[in-house]
Design an enzyme around this catalytic site. Structure first.
Site, PDB file in Angstrom:
ATOM      1  N   CYS A 113       0.815  -1.225   0.000  1.00  0.00           N
ATOM      2  CA  CYS A 113       0.000   0.000   0.000  1.00  0.00           C
ATOM      3  C   CYS A 113       0.846   1.271   0.000  1.00  0.00           C
ATOM      4  O   CYS A 113       0.336   2.360  -0.243  1.00  0.00           O
ATOM      5  CB  CYS A 113      -0.970  -0.004   1.174  1.00  0.00           C
ATOM      6  SG  CYS A 113      -2.139  -1.368   1.062  1.00  0.00           S
ATOM      7  N   HIS A 261      -3.756   7.071   2.423  1.00  0.00           N
ATOM      8  CA  HIS A 261      -4.110   5.766   1.887  1.00  0.00           C
ATOM      9  C   HIS A 261      -5.500   5.379   2.387  1.00  0.00           C
ATOM     10  O   HIS A 261      -5.895   5.725   3.503  1.00  0.00           O
ATOM     11  CB  HIS A 261      -3.058   4.730   2.307  1.00  0.00           C
ATOM     12  CG  HIS A 261      -3.460   3.349   1.922  1.00  0.00           C
ATOM     13  ND1 HIS A 261      -3.817   3.021   0.632  1.00  0.00           N
ATOM     14  CD2 HIS A 261      -3.599   2.211   2.658  1.00  0.00           C
ATOM     15  CE1 HIS A 261      -4.154   1.746   0.592  1.00  0.00           C
ATOM     16  NE2 HIS A 261      -4.032   1.232   1.799  1.00  0.00           N
ATOM     17  N   ASN A 291     -10.379  -0.379  -0.494  1.00  0.00           N
ATOM     18  CA  ASN A 291      -8.922  -0.229  -0.421  1.00  0.00           C
ATOM     19  C   ASN A 291      -8.317  -0.745  -1.728  1.00  0.00           C
ATOM     20  O   ASN A 291      -8.399  -1.937  -2.021  1.00  0.00           O
ATOM     21  CB  ASN A 291      -8.416  -1.034   0.785  1.00  0.00           C
ATOM     22  CG  ASN A 291      -6.913  -0.942   0.981  1.00  0.00           C
ATOM     23  OD1 ASN A 291      -6.182  -0.467   0.114  1.00  0.00           O
ATOM     24  ND2 ASN A 291      -6.451  -1.426   2.114  1.00  0.00           N
TER      25      ASN A 291
HETATM   26  O1  UT7 Z   1      -4.086  -1.433   3.497  1.00  0.00           O
HETATM   27  C1  UT7 Z   1      -3.178  -2.000   4.360  1.00  0.00           C
HETATM   28  C2  UT7 Z   1      -3.399  -1.624   5.755  1.00  0.00           C
HETATM   29  N1  UT7 Z   1      -4.599  -2.214   6.268  1.00  0.00           N
HETATM   30  C3  UT7 Z   1      -5.164  -1.702   7.334  1.00  0.00           C
HETATM   31  O2  UT7 Z   1      -4.697  -0.720   7.844  1.00  0.00           O
HETATM   32  C4  UT7 Z   1      -6.370  -2.404   7.933  1.00  0.00           C
HETATM   33  C5  UT7 Z   1      -6.320  -2.287   9.442  1.00  0.00           C
HETATM   34  N2  UT7 Z   1      -7.388  -2.975  10.149  1.00  0.00           N
HETATM   35  C6  UT7 Z   1      -8.688  -2.636  10.070  1.00  0.00           C
HETATM   36  O3  UT7 Z   1      -9.043  -1.767   9.304  1.00  0.00           O
HETATM   37  C7  UT7 Z   1      -9.673  -3.303  10.995  1.00  0.00           C
HETATM   38  O4  UT7 Z   1      -8.967  -4.064  11.951  1.00  0.00           O
HETATM   39  C8  UT7 Z   1     -10.695  -4.211  10.248  1.00  0.00           C
HETATM   40  C9  UT7 Z   1     -11.690  -3.352   9.461  1.00  0.00           C
HETATM   41  C10 UT7 Z   1      -9.979  -5.171   9.353  1.00  0.00           C
HETATM   42  C11 UT7 Z   1     -11.508  -5.045  11.257  1.00  0.00           C
HETATM   43  O5  UT7 Z   1     -12.138  -4.204  12.195  1.00  0.00           O
HETATM   44  P1  UT7 Z   1     -12.028  -4.527  13.753  1.00  0.00           P
HETATM   45  O6  UT7 Z   1     -12.858  -3.521  14.444  1.00  0.00           O
HETATM   46  O7  UT7 Z   1     -10.564  -4.561  14.100  1.00  0.00           O
HETATM   47  O8  UT7 Z   1     -12.698  -5.938  13.891  1.00  0.00           O
HETATM   48  P2  UT7 Z   1     -12.085  -7.344  14.364  1.00  0.00           P
HETATM   49  O9  UT7 Z   1     -11.122  -7.870  13.346  1.00  0.00           O
HETATM   50  O10 UT7 Z   1     -11.616  -7.233  15.770  1.00  0.00           O
HETATM   51  O11 UT7 Z   1     -13.363  -8.265  14.349  1.00  0.00           O
HETATM   52  C12 UT7 Z   1     -14.452  -8.027  15.230  1.00  0.00           C
HETATM   53  C13 UT7 Z   1     -15.513  -9.071  14.987  1.00  0.00           C
HETATM   54  C14 UT7 Z   1     -14.979 -10.499  15.078  1.00  0.00           C
HETATM   55  O12 UT7 Z   1     -15.963 -11.296  15.693  1.00  0.00           O
HETATM   56  P3  UT7 Z   1     -15.857 -11.688  17.268  1.00  0.00           P
HETATM   57  O13 UT7 Z   1     -14.545 -12.395  17.411  1.00  0.00           O
HETATM   58  O14 UT7 Z   1     -15.896 -10.388  17.993  1.00  0.00           O
HETATM   59  O15 UT7 Z   1     -17.054 -12.526  17.474  1.00  0.00           O
HETATM   60  C15 UT7 Z   1     -14.845 -10.915  13.623  1.00  0.00           C
HETATM   61  O16 UT7 Z   1     -14.954 -12.297  13.443  1.00  0.00           O
HETATM   62  O17 UT7 Z   1     -16.071  -8.949  13.688  1.00  0.00           O
HETATM   63  C16 UT7 Z   1     -16.011 -10.199  13.005  1.00  0.00           C
HETATM   64  N3  UT7 Z   1     -15.821  -9.933  11.578  1.00  0.00           N
HETATM   65  C17 UT7 Z   1     -16.841  -9.700  10.734  1.00  0.00           C
HETATM   66  N4  UT7 Z   1     -18.167  -9.679  10.919  1.00  0.00           N
HETATM   67  C18 UT7 Z   1     -18.943  -9.403   9.854  1.00  0.00           C
HETATM   68  C19 UT7 Z   1     -14.670  -9.834  10.893  1.00  0.00           C
HETATM   69  N5  UT7 Z   1     -14.913  -9.549   9.593  1.00  0.00           N
HETATM   70  C20 UT7 Z   1     -16.262  -9.470   9.474  1.00  0.00           C
HETATM   71  C21 UT7 Z   1     -17.117  -9.172   8.393  1.00  0.00           C
HETATM   72  N6  UT7 Z   1     -18.436  -9.162   8.631  1.00  0.00           N
HETATM   73  N7  UT7 Z   1     -16.667  -8.923   7.167  1.00  0.00           N
END
Ligand code: UT7
Length: 334
Positions: A113, A261, A291
């Site tokens: 990225c 980004h 993204n």
């Molecule tokens: O471009 C390169 C750089 N990339 C980034 O900078 C991305 C950085 N990270 C992020 O943007 C965020 O961490 C995400 C958007 C990827 C995820 O958001 P989050 O608030 O960190 O969520 P999480 O990964 O902690 O997941 C929370 C919950 C989990 O369920 P439990 O364990 O709480 O029951 C996941 O399984 O959300 C669940 N989950 C989803 N639910 C519905 C994960 N993906 C999904 C989804 N739909 N697509």
């Protein structure tokens, strides 16, 4: 007088096919609400069958060339940033060069990225050193064919889209024209390489890059520790942005436009808050394109130019963070 590196044209291309969050609900256990709340994304673009990465890159490059008033045969070099190359080898830049015509030197640059900003720095160096006069820099990604569209891959799959953006960097020796890429700062930390990565196909996978076990363990799909990446992004982006502005003796208040980004709207809001940047000085397009990795920043830049948000003489700050980890910032006098 020393030579300056001027961006003389920008271009972008997004495939026509719109994929909404609702469309993804049909493929995996996710919701429009979750995707919007966590990332800000509403929809993204995917290629149609038959469209190749080099097609996207060509369309963006031709628009940038037209904006710069140049023909493709006037280019001295092509740099293409991508993490989703058209083939294992050669790089997508070679397929792009063939489409544009001629035999200008070309290469791909892999810094995920941050790839566009790293490439911009290379182009700047080529131009300022006098080696080349006109360099085409492209960010191009086709993510859609490499994502895990099952529930297992939902944390990553919902975030990414396809697209391409391009700029022309030209030598500027006009003493009355202050347009310049003033400073670029790049960073990398490979100890986090596997925090956001695709393991296979890769020559580290033995005895073959492709095996049934790799498929079965879904090693050919991107994996991310989302929260870990998020925390590093919101720390590193303000650091490198400030470092770059300081190097150019530019104050945050003097900058007209900040382009970040597009990994997550929440990351960008967090960074803007930390730096006390007013919302009117920021543009985002993650809502409509997701993204697009190396393509996100040049697409934003091209949109800004198209919408009249960039005026010659303005100071523009570009900042990105991504897999590697890699992060970078550039400050440009437009
Ligand atoms: O471009 C390169 C750089 N990339 C980034 O900078 C991305 C950085 N990270 C992020 O943007 C965020 O961490 C995400 C958007 C990827 C995820 O958001 P989050 O608030 O960190 O969520 P999480 O990964 O902690 O997941 C929370 C919950 C989990 O369920 P439990 O364990 O709480 O029951 C996941 O399984 O959300 C669940 N989950 C989803 N639910 C519905 C994960 N993906 C999904 C989804 N739909 N697509």
């Amino acid at each position: 007088m020393s030579t300056r590196a001027k961006i003389t044209g920008t271009g972008m291309y997004l495939p026509d096919r719109v994929v909404t969050n609702k469309d993804l609900e049909e493929l995996m256990d996710t919701t429009d609400e979750w995707i919007r709340q966590r990332s800000g994304i509403v929809e993204r673009r995917y290629i149609e069958e038959g469209q190749l990465p080099a097609d996207l890159a060509e369309a963006a490059a031709r628009r940038a060339l037209e904006a710069a008033g140049l023909e493709a045969d006037q280019l001295d070099c092509i740099i293409l940033a991508t993490l989703s190359a058209q083939a294992e080898f050669p790089g997508t830049s070679f397929f792009l060069q063939e489409k544009l015509g001629g035999t200008v030197p070309c290469f791909d640059l892999r810094a995920q990225c941050s790839g566009f900003l790293f490439s911009l720095n290379v182009a700047r160096s080529f131009v300022v050193s006098g080696q080349y006069q006109r360099v085409l820099v492209v960010g191009c990604e086709v993510h859609s064919t490499g994502l895990d569209h099952s529930t297992e891959g939902r944390d990553v799959a919902v975030l990414f889209g396809d697209g391409a953006g391009a700029v022309i960097v030209e030598a500027n020796t006009d003493e009355t024209d202050r347009s310049d890429i003033l400073e670029v700062r790049m960073h990398a930390d490979g100890k986090y390489a596997t925090k956001l990565w695709v393991e296979s196909p890769g020559s580290g996978t033995f005895p073959k890059r492709w095996t049934q076990e790799i498929f079965d363990s879904r090693g050919h799909y991107p994996k991310m520790e989302g929260k870990f990446v998020f925390k590093h992004a919101v720390t590193r982006m303000p650091q490198v942005l400030r470092q770059t502005l300081d190097a150019a003796s530019v104050k945050i208040d003097d900058v007209s436009l900040f382009l970040f980004h597009q990994a997550n709207l929440r990351i960008n809001e967090y960074v803007a808050n930390q730096l006390e940047i007013p919302p009117e000085k920021i543009r985002n397009n993650i809502q409509t394109y997701g993204n697009c990795s190396a393509a996100s920043i040049p697409i934003l830049l091209s949109e800004a130019e198209r919408d009249g948000a960039l005026n010659r003489g303005d100071l523009v700050s570009l900042t990105g963070f991504g897999s590697g980890f890699s992060w970078a910032s550039a400050v440009i006098r437009w």
